[in-house]
Design an enzyme around this catalytic site. Structure first.
Site, PDB file in Angstrom:
ATOM      1  N   SER A   1       5.952   7.821  -7.579  1.00 57.29           N
ATOM      2  CA  SER A   1       4.542   7.175  -7.001  1.00 57.29           C
ATOM      3  C   SER A   1       4.613   7.250  -5.600  1.00 57.29           C
ATOM      4  O   SER A   1       3.436   7.619  -4.933  1.00 57.29           O
ATOM      5  CB  SER A   1       4.436   5.930  -7.764  1.00 57.29           C
TER       6      SER A   1
ATOM      7  N   HIS B   1       4.794  -5.832   1.802  1.00 59.35           N
ATOM      8  CA  HIS B   1       5.843  -4.909   1.095  1.00 59.35           C
ATOM      9  C   HIS B   1       7.066  -5.484   2.106  1.00 59.35           C
ATOM     10  O   HIS B   1       8.022  -4.410   1.747  1.00 59.35           O
ATOM     11  CB  HIS B   1       5.413  -3.423   1.565  1.00 59.35           C
TER      12      HIS B   1
ATOM     13  N   LYS C   1       4.212   0.854  -4.155  1.00 60.15           N
ATOM     14  CA  LYS C   1       4.052   1.612  -5.239  1.00 60.15           C
ATOM     15  C   LYS C   1       4.477   1.029  -6.518  1.00 60.15           C
ATOM     16  O   LYS C   1       4.964   1.714  -7.441  1.00 60.15           O
ATOM     17  CB  LYS C   1       4.417   2.947  -5.170  1.00 60.15           C
TER      18      LYS C   1
HETATM   19  S1  PPS Z   1       0.548   0.049  -2.789  1.00 58.47           S
HETATM   20  O1  PPS Z   1      -0.150   1.050  -2.144  1.00 58.47           O
HETATM   21  O2  PPS Z   1       1.912  -0.036  -2.511  1.00 58.47           O
HETATM   22  O3  PPS Z   1      -0.067  -1.021  -3.003  1.00 58.47           O
HETATM   23  O4  PPS Z   1       0.617   0.816  -4.509  1.00 58.47           O
HETATM   24  P1  PPS Z   1       0.664  -0.263  -5.788  1.00 58.47           P
HETATM   25  O5  PPS Z   1      -0.534  -0.658  -6.264  1.00 58.47           O
HETATM   26  O6  PPS Z   1       1.932  -0.721  -5.468  1.00 58.47           O
HETATM   27  O7  PPS Z   1       1.259   0.921  -6.687  1.00 58.47           O
HETATM   28  C1  PPS Z   1       0.414   2.032  -7.269  1.00 58.47           C
HETATM   29  C2  PPS Z   1       0.748   2.481  -8.638  1.00 58.47           C
HETATM   30  O8  PPS Z   1       0.510   1.581  -9.556  1.00 58.47           O
HETATM   31  C3  PPS Z   1      -0.491   2.179 -10.439  1.00 58.47           C
HETATM   32  N1  PPS Z   1      -1.203   1.075 -11.061  1.00 58.47           N
HETATM   33  C4  PPS Z   1      -1.190   0.965 -12.354  1.00 58.47           C
HETATM   34  N2  PPS Z   1      -0.432   1.082 -13.401  1.00 58.47           N
HETATM   35  C5  PPS Z   1      -0.694   0.517 -14.367  1.00 58.47           C
HETATM   36  N3  PPS Z   1      -1.779  -0.205 -14.843  1.00 58.47           N
HETATM   37  C6  PPS Z   1      -2.831  -0.418 -13.785  1.00 58.47           C
HETATM   38  N4  PPS Z   1      -3.773  -1.326 -14.208  1.00 58.47           N
HETATM   39  C7  PPS Z   1      -2.552  -0.055 -12.619  1.00 58.47           C
HETATM   40  N5  PPS Z   1      -3.044   0.125 -11.458  1.00 58.47           N
HETATM   41  C8  PPS Z   1      -2.248   0.531 -10.430  1.00 58.47           C
HETATM   42  C9  PPS Z   1      -0.836   3.316  -9.762  1.00 58.47           C
HETATM   43  O9  PPS Z   1      -1.256   4.432 -10.506  1.00 58.47           O
HETATM   44  C10 PPS Z   1       0.390   3.845  -8.948  1.00 58.47           C
HETATM   45  O10 PPS Z   1       1.341   4.416  -9.974  1.00 58.47           O
HETATM   46  P2  PPS Z   1       1.453   5.983 -10.199  1.00 58.47           P
HETATM   47  O11 PPS Z   1       2.686   6.088 -11.160  1.00 58.47           O
HETATM   48  O12 PPS Z   1       1.221   6.771  -8.913  1.00 58.47           O
HETATM   49  O13 PPS Z   1       0.073   6.399 -11.123  1.00 58.47           O
END
Ligand code: PPS
Length: 308
Positions: free
Chosen positions: A151, A121, A60
Site C-alpha cells: 500500500s 504516523h 498505510k
Molecule cells: S495514510 O495515507 O497513511 O493515512 O493511509 P491509510 O488510511 O493508513 O491507509 C490506506 C489504506 O487503507 C485502505 N482503506 C481501507 N481498507 C478497508 N476498508 C476501508 N474502509 C478502508 N479505507 C481505507 C486503503 O485502500 C489503503 O490500502 P490499499 O491496500 O492501498 O488499498
C-alpha cells in the site's frame, strides 16, 4: 472549515507550483520528510488537551478508515455531519506542515477546541510527551508488513510529495532497512505494542477490522467510553465499508488535485483487502522477506496475519 473552503485551499496549492518530492531528514534517527524535520521543535512542543484522542499508525495501515469510524462514533453515526469536511480537516495530521496537500496539523489544531481527534504516523518515541503526561487516549492500528508495504509503495508512486519509491525490488529493501518516511515498520509496531497497557493504547489490526468490522467498531466505541444502539453501530459499519468510503468525497482524498495525488497512477482507496501482497512479491522475494521478518520480530508475538 467547510469542504468548499478546503477545495479552494487545494486549488491554491495547485497554483503555487511548489510541489516536489520532499527529501527525508533524520530526526532522532527516524527519517522524516524535510517539511516535518525542519519544523520539528514546534511539533515536538505541541501540548494536547487530556480529552484529545490520538490515532497513531505506520503510514498505510488503516488510518483513514479508523478516522472515519471514530468521527462517526463521536457523532452518533450521523453521515451528514461526518461529511462536513475532508478527513484531513476533521482530524488534523499532527506533524504535517505546509506546503503539502494536507493543511498544517498544528495550524488546524490551534483553531479547534478540544476534544480533538489527532492523526500521527510518528513512532511512539517521537510522539510529543504531552500526550502521555495528559493520559490522552490512543488508538494504534497495525497492518501486516507485506500488505502495509504494498500500500505504501503505491501511495509513494501516486503522492508527488512523498520520496520517490523507485522500483519494487529496491523498495522492499528500503522497507526492510527502515529507510522509508517515518522509519522502520518493525520498530513502529513494536514500540506501541510494548506500551499498549501502560499508556491506554487500543491496539487494533487492519486484518481484524476486515474480518469482523462490527466487533472492532465496538472495541473502539468502548475505548471511547461510548455506548451506542445496535442500529447506529450497524450504520457506522456500513458507512465505513471500503466501497462506501471509496465513493465518499470527504473520505477518499479525491479533493486533492492531480499534481499532488495522481489518481491515474493509483487511487488513495486502492483495494482495501488483506493479501494483495501475493500479487506483488515473487516467491523468492517473499522467502527473503519472511526470513528477515522472523529475525526482526523474534520473541514479540504480535499476532499479525497476512491472510484471513
Ligand atoms: S495514510 O495515507 O497513511 O493515512 O493511509 P491509510 O488510511 O493508513 O491507509 C490506506 C489504506 O487503507 C485502505 N482503506 C481501507 N481498507 C478497508 N476498508 C476501508 N474502509 C478502508 N479505507 C481505507 C486503503 O485502500 C489503503 O490500502 P490499499 O491496500 O492501498 O488499498
Amino acid at each position: 472549515m467547510s469542504g468548499e473552503e478546503s477545495i479552494s485551499y487545494t486549488e491554491s496549492i495547485h497554483r503555487a507550483k511548489n510541489i516536489y518530492r520532499f527529501p527525508l531528514i533524520p530526526v532522532r534517527g527516524i527519517p522524516l520528510m524535510s517539511h516535518i524535520a525542519n519544523n520539528w521543535d514546534e511539533i515536538c512542543a505541541f501540548q494536547p488537551h487530556p480529552s484529545d484522542l490520538l490515532i497513531a499508525t505506520y503510514p498505510k495501515a488503516g488510518t483513514t478508515w479508523t478516522q472515519e469510524i471514530v468521527d462517526l462514533l463521536l457523532h452518533n453515526g450521523d453521515a451528514d455531519v461526518c461529511r462536513r469536511a475532508p478527513t484531513v480537516q476533521r482530524v488534523p495530521f499532527l506533524e504535517i506542515f505546509a506546503p503539502q496537500p494536507i493543511p498544517s496539523g498544528l495550524e488546524l489544531l490551534s483553531k479547534m477546541d478540544p476534544p480533538r481527534v489527532i492523526k500521527t504516523h510518528l513512532p511512539i518515541q517521537l510522539v510529543p510527551k504531552g500526550f502521555w503526561e495528559n493520559k490522552c487516549k490512543t488508538i494504534y492500528v497495525a497492518r501486516n508488513a507485506k500488505d502495509n508495504m504494498v500500500s505504501y509503495f503505491h501511495f509513494d508512486r501516486m503522492n508527488q510529495t512523498q520520496p520517490e519509491p523507485g522500483p519494487w525490488d529496491g523498495y522492499i529493501h528500503k522497507f526492510m532497512k527502515g529507510e522509508l518516511g517515518w522509519g522502520s515498520w518493525y520498530d513502529h509496531v513494536k514500540g506501541y505494542w510494548k506500551e499498549r497497557q501502560t499508556r491506554n493504547i487500543l491496539y487494533l489490526f487492519y486484518e481484524d477490522m476486515k474480518e469482523n468490522p462490527r466487533r472492532e467498531v465496538e472495541r473502539v466505541m468502548r475505548h471511547l467510553d461510548l455506548l451506542l444502539p445496535d442500529d447506529v453501530i450497524s450504520r457506522i459499519v456500513e458507512l465505513t465499508s471500503f466501497q462506501v468510503m471509496k465513493e465518499n468525497p470527504m473520505a477518499n482524498y479525491t479533493f486533492i488535485p492531480k499534481p499532488i495525488f495522481d489518481f491515474s497512477i493509483s487511487p488513495f482507496m486502492r483495494k482495501g483487502v488483506v493479501g494483495d501482497w501475493s500479487n506483488h512479491f515473487t516467491a523468492e522475494q517473499s522467502k527473503m522477506f519472511d526470513e528477515d521478518y522472523e529475525r526482526k520480530m523474534e520473541g514479540w508475538n504480535i499476532p499479525f496475519r497476512t491472510q484471513i
